[in-house]
Design a protein around this motif. Structure first.
Motif, PDB file in Angstrom:
ATOM      1  N   GLY A 134       0.780  -1.172   0.067  1.00 38.76           N
ATOM      2  CA  GLY A 134       0.430  -0.095   0.121  1.00 38.76           C
ATOM      3  C   GLY A 134       1.149   1.705   0.029  1.00 38.76           C
ATOM      4  N   VAL A 135       0.063   2.595  -0.197  1.00 40.46           N
ATOM      5  CA  VAL A 135       1.055   4.069  -0.752  1.00 40.46           C
ATOM      6  C   VAL A 135       0.668   4.411   1.075  1.00 40.46           C
ATOM      7  N   ASP A 136       1.668   4.666   2.030  1.00 39.39           N
ATOM      8  CA  ASP A 136       2.078   5.563   2.546  1.00 39.39           C
ATOM      9  C   ASP A 136       0.948   6.971   2.880  1.00 39.39           C
ATOM     10  N   ILE A 137       0.086   7.246   2.630  1.00 40.58           N
ATOM     11  CA  ILE A 137      -0.646   8.356   1.674  1.00 40.58           C
ATOM     12  C   ILE A 137       0.401  10.279   2.950  1.00 40.58           C
ATOM     13  N   ASN A 138       0.762  10.016   3.791  1.00 40.11           N
ATOM     14  CA  ASN A 138       0.407  10.777   4.379  1.00 40.11           C
ATOM     15  C   ASN A 138       2.835  11.175   4.646  1.00 40.11           C
ATOM     16  N   LEU A 139       2.755  10.045   4.563  1.00 42.06           N
ATOM     17  CA  LEU A 139       4.530   9.921   4.261  1.00 42.06           C
ATOM     18  C   LEU A 139       5.155  10.308   2.447  1.00 42.06           C
ATOM     19  N   ALA A 140       4.004   9.773   1.842  1.00 45.41           N
ATOM     20  CA  ALA A 140       3.888  10.454   0.370  1.00 45.41           C
ATOM     21  C   ALA A 140       3.857  11.853   0.161  1.00 45.41           C
ATOM     22  N   ILE A 141       3.372  13.043   0.894  1.00 46.68           N
ATOM     23  CA  ILE A 141       2.600  14.192   0.646  1.00 46.68           C
ATOM     24  C   ILE A 141       4.211  14.851   1.130  1.00 46.68           C
ATOM     25  N   SER A 142       4.829  14.219   2.465  1.00 47.37           N
ATOM     26  CA  SER A 142       5.968  14.629   2.658  1.00 47.37           C
ATOM     27  C   SER A 142       7.146  14.409   1.219  1.00 47.37           C
ATOM     28  N   HIS A 143       7.377  13.449   0.455  1.00 44.94           N
ATOM     29  CA  HIS A 143       8.097  13.290   0.189  1.00 44.94           C
ATOM     30  C   HIS A 143       7.216  12.239  -1.217  1.00 44.94           C
ATOM     31  N   GLU A 144       7.859  13.725  -2.130  1.00 46.61           N
ATOM     32  CA  GLU A 144       6.516  13.914  -3.445  1.00 46.61           C
ATOM     33  C   GLU A 144       6.712  12.030  -4.111  1.00 46.61           C
ATOM     34  N   GLY A 158      -2.376  19.085   2.639  1.00 45.80           N
ATOM     35  CA  GLY A 158      -0.578  18.706   3.956  1.00 45.80           C
ATOM     36  C   GLY A 158      -0.377  17.202   4.443  1.00 45.80           C
ATOM     37  N   ALA A 159      -2.162  16.756   4.683  1.00 46.19           N
ATOM     38  CA  ALA A 159      -1.886  15.711   5.376  1.00 46.19           C
ATOM     39  C   ALA A 159      -3.166  15.239   5.519  1.00 46.19           C
ATOM     40  N   ILE A 160      -3.365  14.089   5.885  1.00 48.38           N
ATOM     41  CA  ILE A 160      -4.984  12.912   5.898  1.00 48.38           C
ATOM     42  C   ILE A 160      -5.189  12.482   7.363  1.00 48.38           C
ATOM     43  N   PHE A 161      -5.945  12.576   7.932  1.00 49.26           N
ATOM     44  CA  PHE A 161      -6.350  11.494   8.666  1.00 49.26           C
ATOM     45  C   PHE A 161      -7.294  10.443   9.492  1.00 49.26           C
ATOM     46  N   THR A 162      -7.913  10.857   8.243  1.00 48.90           N
ATOM     47  CA  THR A 162      -8.637   9.071   8.119  1.00 48.90           C
ATOM     48  C   THR A 162      -9.544   8.863   6.368  1.00 48.90           C
ATOM     49  N   ARG A 163      -9.569   7.281   6.518  1.00 47.62           N
ATOM     50  CA  ARG A 163      -9.553   7.108   4.570  1.00 47.62           C
ATOM     51  C   ARG A 163     -10.991   7.871   4.307  1.00 47.62           C
ATOM     52  N   LYS A 164     -12.185   8.369   4.639  1.00 48.16           N
ATOM     53  CA  LYS A 164     -12.621   8.958   4.765  1.00 48.16           C
ATOM     54  C   LYS A 164     -12.920  10.317   4.410  1.00 48.16           C
ATOM     55  N   ASP A 165     -11.354  10.558   4.840  1.00 44.68           N
ATOM     56  CA  ASP A 165     -11.112  11.855   3.881  1.00 44.68           C
ATOM     57  C   ASP A 165     -11.049  12.013   2.212  1.00 44.68           C
ATOM     58  N   PHE A 166     -10.703  11.007   1.959  1.00 45.41           N
ATOM     59  CA  PHE A 166     -11.008  10.331   0.289  1.00 45.41           C
ATOM     60  C   PHE A 166     -11.868  11.254   0.105  1.00 45.41           C
ATOM     61  N   VAL A 167     -13.229  10.809   0.322  1.00 46.89           N
ATOM     62  CA  VAL A 167     -14.619  10.245  -0.590  1.00 46.89           C
ATOM     63  C   VAL A 167     -15.105  11.995  -0.289  1.00 46.89           C
ATOM     64  N   ARG A 171      -1.411   6.919   7.741  1.00 48.80           N
ATOM     65  CA  ARG A 171      -0.402   6.380   9.436  1.00 48.80           C
ATOM     66  C   ARG A 171      -0.371   7.832   9.462  1.00 48.80           C
ATOM     67  N   ARG A 172       0.474   7.532  10.997  1.00 50.23           N
ATOM     68  CA  ARG A 172       0.913   8.300  11.798  1.00 50.23           C
ATOM     69  C   ARG A 172       2.625   8.944  11.041  1.00 50.23           C
ATOM     70  N   SER A 173       2.359   9.304  10.156  1.00 51.44           N
ATOM     71  CA  SER A 173       4.106   9.605   9.448  1.00 51.44           C
ATOM     72  C   SER A 173       3.774  10.957   8.715  1.00 51.44           C
ATOM     73  N   GLY A 174       5.079  11.065   8.067  1.00 47.96           N
ATOM     74  CA  GLY A 174       4.913  12.978   7.565  1.00 47.96           C
ATOM     75  C   GLY A 174       4.058  14.126   8.432  1.00 47.96           C
ATOM     76  N   LEU A 175       3.813  14.654   8.255  1.00 48.41           N
ATOM     77  CA  LEU A 175       3.132  16.204   9.027  1.00 48.41           C
ATOM     78  C   LEU A 175       2.508  15.296   9.830  1.00 48.41           C
ATOM     79  N   ALA A 176       1.395  14.313   9.221  1.00 45.11           N
ATOM     80  CA  ALA A 176       0.727  13.499  10.322  1.00 45.11           C
ATOM     81  C   ALA A 176       0.287  13.379  11.769  1.00 45.11           C
ATOM     82  N   ALA A 177       2.809  13.143  11.551  1.00 43.86           N
ATOM     83  CA  ALA A 177       3.391  12.484  13.136  1.00 43.86           C
ATOM     84  C   ALA A 177       3.466  13.808  13.667  1.00 43.86           C
ATOM     85  N   SER A 178       3.223  14.481  13.870  1.00 45.38           N
ATOM     86  CA  SER A 178       3.748  15.984  15.270  1.00 45.38           C
ATOM     87  C   SER A 178       2.126  16.304  14.663  1.00 45.38           C
ATOM     88  N   SER A 179       0.925  16.057  15.005  1.00 46.95           N
ATOM     89  CA  SER A 179      -0.148  15.953  14.730  1.00 46.95           C
ATOM     90  C   SER A 179      -0.213  15.660  15.824  1.00 46.95           C
TER      91      SER A 179
END
Length: 181
Positions: free
Chosen positions: A1-11, A39-48, A68-76
């Motif tokens: 799978g693609v770690d979305i929050n990490l991908a946001i930080s590393h294009e 900048g970050a996503i916190f739930t899968r429902k946000d995709f819709v 998951r809690r990675s990238g910019l979401a790690a500090s939230s």
């Protein structure tokens, strides 16, 4: 799978997004632009709701999108559902919560509440202690719940709670000369 929050930080981590079922190059590029803006996503429902994926595309792709809690979401301090970091489809979240709660109740030998905190605690408990899931007999559990038709789903949920996103295929071995023949 693609770690979305990490991908946001590393294009460069967005590259496999176009190969996820239901997306393709255009939808993946559109989703990537939307995610980078957010900048970050916190739930899968946000995709819709936030990022504009259609319901059919969401149903097809959500199992491969890891939140998951990675990238910019790690500090939230925003809450991130532990089930969003697994391949368990949101349609099966209720089954996963039920399984985790039953295993948790059996392990602590007590009765817990049915509120969201208790369910989250049960999921965290079984993810942190995969040994208690290994001893679970899924066939017996599914039959006991009168859900024999969900047996395979329970097997998948058990594996994902034990080790999320692990590749369950056996390791590649070079074929012997007899096998090649």
């Amino acid at each position: 799978g693609v770690d979305i929050n990490l991908a946001i930080s590393h294009e460069w981590l967005f590259a496999p997004l176009q190969f996820i079922s239901g997306l393709g190059p255009r939808k993946a590029a559109s989703l990537q632009r939307s995610l980078v803006r957010a900048g970050a996503i916190f739930t899968r429902k946000d995709f819709v709701t936030v990022h504009g994926l259609g319901k059919k595309v969401f149903v097809n792709s959500v199992g491969f999108l890891r939140v998951r809690r990675s990238g910019l979401a790690a500090s939230s301090s925003q809450f991130i559902d532990l089930l969003d970091d697994t391949r368990i489809h949101p349609e099966s979240y209720n089954l996963a919560q039920e399984l985790a709660k039953d295993v948790y109740d059996e392990d602590i030998r007590g009765d817990t509440d049915d509120d969201d905190d208790a369910l989250e605690m049960a999921i965290e408990h079984v993810r942190d202690r995969p040994s208690i899931l290994r001893s679970l007999d899924v066939d017996e559990y599914a039959n006991g719940k009168n859900r024999a038709n969900k047996r395979e789903t329970f097997y998948d949920i058990k594996r994902e709670l034990m080790q999320g996103f692990q590749d369950w295929r056996k390791q590649y071995e070079e074929p012997s000369q007899d096998d090649e023949f």
